[in-house]
Design a protein around this motif. Structure first.
Motif, PDB file in Angstrom:
ATOM      1  N   THR A   1      -5.819  17.716   7.998  1.00 14.67           N
ATOM      2  CA  THR A   1      -7.231  18.083   7.813  1.00 14.67           C
ATOM      3  C   THR A   1      -8.111  17.761   9.006  1.00 14.67           C
ATOM      4  O   THR A   1      -9.271  18.147   9.027  1.00 14.67           O
ATOM      5  CB  THR A   1      -7.817  17.352   6.593  1.00 14.67           C
ATOM      6  N   ASP A   2      -7.573  17.027   9.968  1.00 18.49           N
ATOM      7  CA  ASP A   2      -8.336  16.558  11.126  1.00 18.49           C
ATOM      8  C   ASP A   2      -9.474  15.610  10.728  1.00 18.49           C
ATOM      9  O   ASP A   2     -10.455  15.467  11.436  1.00 18.49           O
ATOM     10  CB  ASP A   2      -8.870  17.735  11.951  1.00 18.49           C
ATOM     11  N   PHE A   3      -9.342  14.999   9.558  1.00 18.72           N
ATOM     12  CA  PHE A   3     -10.296  13.984   9.127  1.00 18.72           C
ATOM     13  C   PHE A   3      -9.951  12.662   9.786  1.00 18.72           C
ATOM     14  O   PHE A   3      -8.768  12.343   9.968  1.00 18.72           O
ATOM     15  CB  PHE A   3     -10.219  13.773   7.610  1.00 18.72           C
ATOM     16  N   GLU A   4     -10.961  11.892  10.111  1.00 15.27           N
ATOM     17  CA  GLU A   4     -10.740  10.501  10.528  1.00 15.27           C
ATOM     18  C   GLU A   4     -10.910   9.671   9.263  1.00 15.27           C
ATOM     19  O   GLU A   4     -12.028   9.422   8.811  1.00 15.27           O
ATOM     20  CB  GLU A   4     -11.758  10.061  11.574  1.00 15.27           C
ATOM     21  N   ILE A   5      -9.811   9.283   8.661  1.00 13.22           N
ATOM     22  CA  ILE A   5      -9.847   8.526   7.411  1.00 13.22           C
ATOM     23  C   ILE A   5     -10.046   7.050   7.741  1.00 13.22           C
ATOM     24  O   ILE A   5      -9.312   6.478   8.537  1.00 13.22           O
ATOM     25  CB  ILE A   5      -8.558   8.762   6.595  1.00 13.22           C
ATOM     26  N   VAL A   6     -11.052   6.460   7.103  1.00 14.52           N
ATOM     27  CA  VAL A   6     -11.379   5.062   7.397  1.00 14.52           C
ATOM     28  C   VAL A   6     -11.067   4.118   6.240  1.00 14.52           C
ATOM     29  O   VAL A   6     -11.247   2.912   6.365  1.00 14.52           O
ATOM     30  CB  VAL A   6     -12.856   4.911   7.818  1.00 14.52           C
ATOM     31  N   GLY A   7     -10.605   4.659   5.123  1.00 16.56           N
ATOM     32  CA  GLY A   7     -10.256   3.785   4.011  1.00 16.56           C
ATOM     33  C   GLY A   7      -9.965   4.581   2.754  1.00 16.56           C
ATOM     34  O   GLY A   7     -10.143   5.796   2.719  1.00 16.56           O
ATOM     35  N   HIS A   8      -9.517   3.870   1.717  1.00 16.29           N
ATOM     36  CA  HIS A   8      -9.236   4.474   0.429  1.00 16.29           C
ATOM     37  C   HIS A   8      -9.189   3.387  -0.639  1.00 16.29           C
ATOM     38  O   HIS A   8      -9.124   2.204  -0.326  1.00 16.29           O
ATOM     39  CB  HIS A   8      -7.913   5.252   0.456  1.00 16.29           C
ATOM     40  N   ASN A   9      -9.240   3.826  -1.886  1.00 14.72           N
ATOM     41  CA  ASN A   9      -9.097   2.930  -3.033  1.00 14.72           C
ATOM     42  C   ASN A   9      -8.003   3.473  -3.927  1.00 14.72           C
ATOM     43  O   ASN A   9      -7.835   4.683  -4.029  1.00 14.72           O
ATOM     44  CB  ASN A   9     -10.391   2.867  -3.858  1.00 14.72           C
TER      45      ASN A   9
ATOM     46  N   CYS B   1       0.848  -1.192   0.000  1.00 14.61           N
ATOM     47  CA  CYS B   1       0.000   0.000   0.000  1.00 14.61           C
ATOM     48  C   CYS B   1       0.887   1.247   0.000  1.00 14.61           C
ATOM     49  O   CYS B   1       1.522   1.546   1.008  1.00 14.61           O
ATOM     50  CB  CYS B   1      -0.929   0.023   1.212  1.00 14.61           C
ATOM     51  N   PRO B   2       0.910   1.978  -1.099  1.00 14.00           N
ATOM     52  CA  PRO B   2       1.759   3.165  -1.153  1.00 14.00           C
ATOM     53  C   PRO B   2       1.119   4.396  -0.500  1.00 14.00           C
ATOM     54  O   PRO B   2       1.722   5.457  -0.460  1.00 14.00           O
ATOM     55  CB  PRO B   2       1.920   3.388  -2.660  1.00 14.00           C
ATOM     56  N   LEU B   3      -0.092   4.251   0.010  1.00 12.93           N
ATOM     57  CA  LEU B   3      -0.816   5.416   0.515  1.00 12.93           C
ATOM     58  C   LEU B   3      -0.874   5.537   2.034  1.00 12.93           C
ATOM     59  O   LEU B   3      -1.381   6.539   2.537  1.00 12.93           O
ATOM     60  CB  LEU B   3      -2.252   5.406  -0.023  1.00 12.93           C
ATOM     61  N   SER B   4      -0.368   4.568   2.773  1.00 12.05           N
ATOM     62  CA  SER B   4      -0.548   4.609   4.230  1.00 12.05           C
ATOM     63  C   SER B   4       0.103   5.842   4.867  1.00 12.05           C
ATOM     64  O   SER B   4      -0.522   6.506   5.705  1.00 12.05           O
ATOM     65  CB  SER B   4      -0.049   3.319   4.882  1.00 12.05           C
ATOM     66  N   ASP B   5       1.321   6.189   4.487  1.00 12.75           N
ATOM     67  CA  ASP B   5       1.961   7.381   5.045  1.00 12.75           C
ATOM     68  C   ASP B   5       1.242   8.658   4.603  1.00 12.75           C
ATOM     69  O   ASP B   5       1.028   9.574   5.397  1.00 12.75           O
ATOM     70  CB  ASP B   5       3.439   7.462   4.642  1.00 12.75           C
ATOM     71  N   TYR B   6       0.866   8.702   3.349  1.00 19.24           N
ATOM     72  CA  TYR B   6       0.149   9.861   2.827  1.00 19.24           C
ATOM     73  C   TYR B   6      -1.206  10.029   3.534  1.00 19.24           C
ATOM     74  O   TYR B   6      -1.612  11.144   3.861  1.00 19.24           O
ATOM     75  CB  TYR B   6      -0.045   9.724   1.319  1.00 19.24           C
ATOM     76  N   GLU B   7      -1.886   8.919   3.771  1.00 17.32           N
ATOM     77  CA  GLU B   7      -3.169   8.941   4.476  1.00 17.32           C
ATOM     78  C   GLU B   7      -3.018   9.559   5.872  1.00 17.32           C
ATOM     79  O   GLU B   7      -3.824  10.393   6.281  1.00 17.32           O
ATOM     80  CB  GLU B   7      -3.706   7.515   4.573  1.00 17.32           C
ATOM     81  N   LYS B   8      -1.975   9.162   6.578  1.00 18.94           N
ATOM     82  CA  LYS B   8      -1.717   9.723   7.920  1.00 18.94           C
ATOM     83  C   LYS B   8      -1.436  11.216   7.843  1.00 18.94           C
ATOM     84  O   LYS B   8      -1.911  11.997   8.672  1.00 18.94           O
ATOM     85  CB  LYS B   8      -0.545   8.986   8.580  1.00 18.94           C
TER      86      LYS B   8
END
Length: 142
Positions: A119-127, A106-113
């Motif tokens: 943004t103070d978003f609680e991110i619960v997933g991505h595609n 998953c290349p997005l885990s660091d970017y997601e954090k």
């Protein structure tokens, strides 16, 4: 139809019907994303008397129940379906043959954090879906 399909449908809270089992059999045999048109055509060729709208509703119901994934095919301007893969996946999708290749990392885990922190978003997933041409299709390309 196979008991495996009946059990799979039951697990997802669905009744086993000839049409649903037929759709599952087609999706199970595919390593690529398949359109509603292609599923319908294959069912017709196999002698399953079912309406196009029924096939569409079955695939949408499967997607709602997390049995399938609905994937946009930009080259055709429509959606296709594939059986849902277990776990967290990202994929490469060939625009010509619709073959799907899962990415191991998953290349997005660091970017997601980082985005969550900013943004103070609680991110619960991505595609993540990357489109292109597989080696076989590139070799065939004129």
């Amino acid at each position: 139809m196979s008991e495996d399909y009946k059990d799979c449908l039951r697990t997802h809270g669905l009744k086993s019907t000839k049409a649903r089992n037929g759709v599952l059999a087609i999706l199970s045999a595919e390593a690529s994303v398949i359109t509603v048109d292609a599923v319908y055509q294959t069912l017709q060729e196999r002698g399953c008397k079912v309406n196009f709208s029924t096939v569409y509703r079955i695939l949408e119901m499967f997607t709602e129940r997390k049995l399938t994934e609905k994937i946009f095919l930009p080259d055709e301007g429509k959606y296709g379906f594939s059986l849902r893969r277990t776990g967290h996946t990202h994929r490469l999708i060939c625009l010509r043959c619709h073959k799907v290749v899962d990415l191991a990392h998953c290349p997005l885990s660091d970017y997601e954090k980082e985005v969550a922190a900013k943004t103070d978003f609680e991110i619960v997933g991505h595609n993540l879906e990357l489109y292109g041409y597989c080696p076989e299709c590139r070799r065939k390309k004129p």
